[in-house]
Design a protein around this motif. Sequence first.
Motif, PDB file in Angstrom:
ATOM      1  N   ILE A  29       0.877  -1.172   0.000  1.00  0.00           N
ATOM      2  CA  ILE A  29       0.000   0.000   0.000  1.00  0.00           C
ATOM      3  C   ILE A  29       0.915   1.223   0.000  1.00  0.00           C
ATOM      4  CG2 ILE A  29      -1.753   1.292   1.264  1.00  0.00           C
ATOM      5  CD1 ILE A  29      -2.659  -1.395   2.463  1.00  0.00           C
ATOM      6  N   ARG A  30       0.706   2.108  -0.960  1.00  0.00           N
ATOM      7  CA  ARG A  30       1.582   3.269  -1.108  1.00  0.00           C
ATOM      8  C   ARG A  30       0.766   4.546  -1.260  1.00  0.00           C
ATOM      9  NH1 ARG A  30       4.824   0.096   0.375  1.00  0.00           N
ATOM     10  NH2 ARG A  30       6.604  -0.721  -0.747  1.00  0.00           N
ATOM     11  N   GLU A  31       1.363   5.655  -0.825  1.00  0.00           N
ATOM     12  CA  GLU A  31       0.810   6.980  -1.068  1.00  0.00           C
ATOM     13  C   GLU A  31       1.498   7.541  -2.303  1.00  0.00           C
ATOM     14  OE1 GLU A  31      -1.650   8.596   0.700  1.00  0.00           O
ATOM     15  OE2 GLU A  31      -1.861   6.727   1.804  1.00  0.00           O
TER      16      GLU A  31
ATOM     17  N   SER B  43     -11.406   4.290  -0.474  1.00  0.00           N
ATOM     18  CA  SER B  43     -11.494   5.463   0.408  1.00  0.00           C
ATOM     19  C   SER B  43     -11.176   6.737  -0.363  1.00  0.00           C
ATOM     20  CB  SER B  43     -10.551   5.307   1.599  1.00  0.00           C
ATOM     21  OG  SER B  43      -9.216   5.143   1.153  1.00  0.00           O
ATOM     22  N   GLU B  44     -10.288   6.647  -1.355  1.00  0.00           N
ATOM     23  CA  GLU B  44      -9.960   7.802  -2.187  1.00  0.00           C
ATOM     24  C   GLU B  44     -11.119   8.127  -3.129  1.00  0.00           C
ATOM     25  OE1 GLU B  44      -7.241   9.687  -1.888  1.00  0.00           O
ATOM     26  OE2 GLU B  44      -6.581   8.399  -0.255  1.00  0.00           O
TER      27      GLU B  44
ATOM     28  N   TYR C 167      -2.899  13.595  -2.828  1.00  0.00           N
ATOM     29  CA  TYR C 167      -2.303  12.301  -2.530  1.00  0.00           C
ATOM     30  C   TYR C 167      -3.349  11.211  -2.670  1.00  0.00           C
ATOM     31  CZ  TYR C 167       1.936  14.492  -0.905  1.00  0.00           C
ATOM     32  OH  TYR C 167       3.098  15.203  -0.853  1.00  0.00           O
ATOM     33  N   ASN C 168      -2.963  10.127  -3.286  1.00  0.00           N
ATOM     34  CA  ASN C 168      -3.852   8.980  -3.452  1.00  0.00           C
ATOM     35  C   ASN C 168      -3.244   7.765  -2.769  1.00  0.00           C
ATOM     36  OD1 ASN C 168      -5.733  10.310  -5.051  1.00  0.00           O
ATOM     37  ND2 ASN C 168      -4.602   9.872  -6.912  1.00  0.00           N
ATOM     38  N   THR C 169      -4.088   6.951  -2.171  1.00  0.00           N
ATOM     39  CA  THR C 169      -3.654   5.682  -1.625  1.00  0.00           C
ATOM     40  C   THR C 169      -3.795   4.642  -2.726  1.00  0.00           C
ATOM     41  OG1 THR C 169      -4.422   6.307   0.572  1.00  0.00           O
ATOM     42  CG2 THR C 169      -4.055   3.959   0.170  1.00  0.00           C
TER      43      THR C 169
ATOM     44  N   ALA D  54      -7.459   3.116  -3.901  1.00  0.00           N
ATOM     45  CA  ALA D  54      -8.255   2.649  -2.763  1.00  0.00           C
ATOM     46  C   ALA D  54      -9.649   3.261  -2.801  1.00  0.00           C
ATOM     47  CB  ALA D  54      -7.565   2.991  -1.448  1.00  0.00           C
TER      48      ALA D  54
ATOM     49  N   SER E 169     -11.045  -1.359  -4.017  1.00  0.00           N
ATOM     50  CA  SER E 169     -10.218  -0.554  -4.903  1.00  0.00           C
ATOM     51  C   SER E 169     -10.812  -0.579  -6.308  1.00  0.00           C
ATOM     52  CB  SER E 169      -8.797  -1.146  -4.913  1.00  0.00           C
ATOM     53  OG  SER E 169      -7.931  -0.388  -5.708  1.00  0.00           O
TER      54      SER E 169
END
Length: 93
Positions: A24-26, A81-82, A33-35, A79, A61
């Motif tokens: 998992i990266r930012e 959430s984004e 910023y996206n996850t 993700a 996702s």
Amino acid sequence: EVASIGYAFGDAQLYILDGIISAIREARSVAGYNTLLLRNNFDIQGQSGGPIINTRGEVISIVQGSYFAGRNRIDYGVAISEISKFTKGFWSN
């Protein structure tokens, strides 16, 4: 464990590819910023925008694309959430 689902190559066959979330990266983008969820299963051309689901059937996702670094290929999705950040207030009551 996850699965990506989509209609690739513009044909009518549904493709389901299994795999795992490897990291998992930012990442910085024009939207901030996206996850990103990096996966070990390779997406098929045209699958972008399809869901990535977990073993409980929850969408976690959206298939985004692939990154190539030499011979290495990393497939990733944004993700959920984004995605939720952008859809809040999109539809009126």
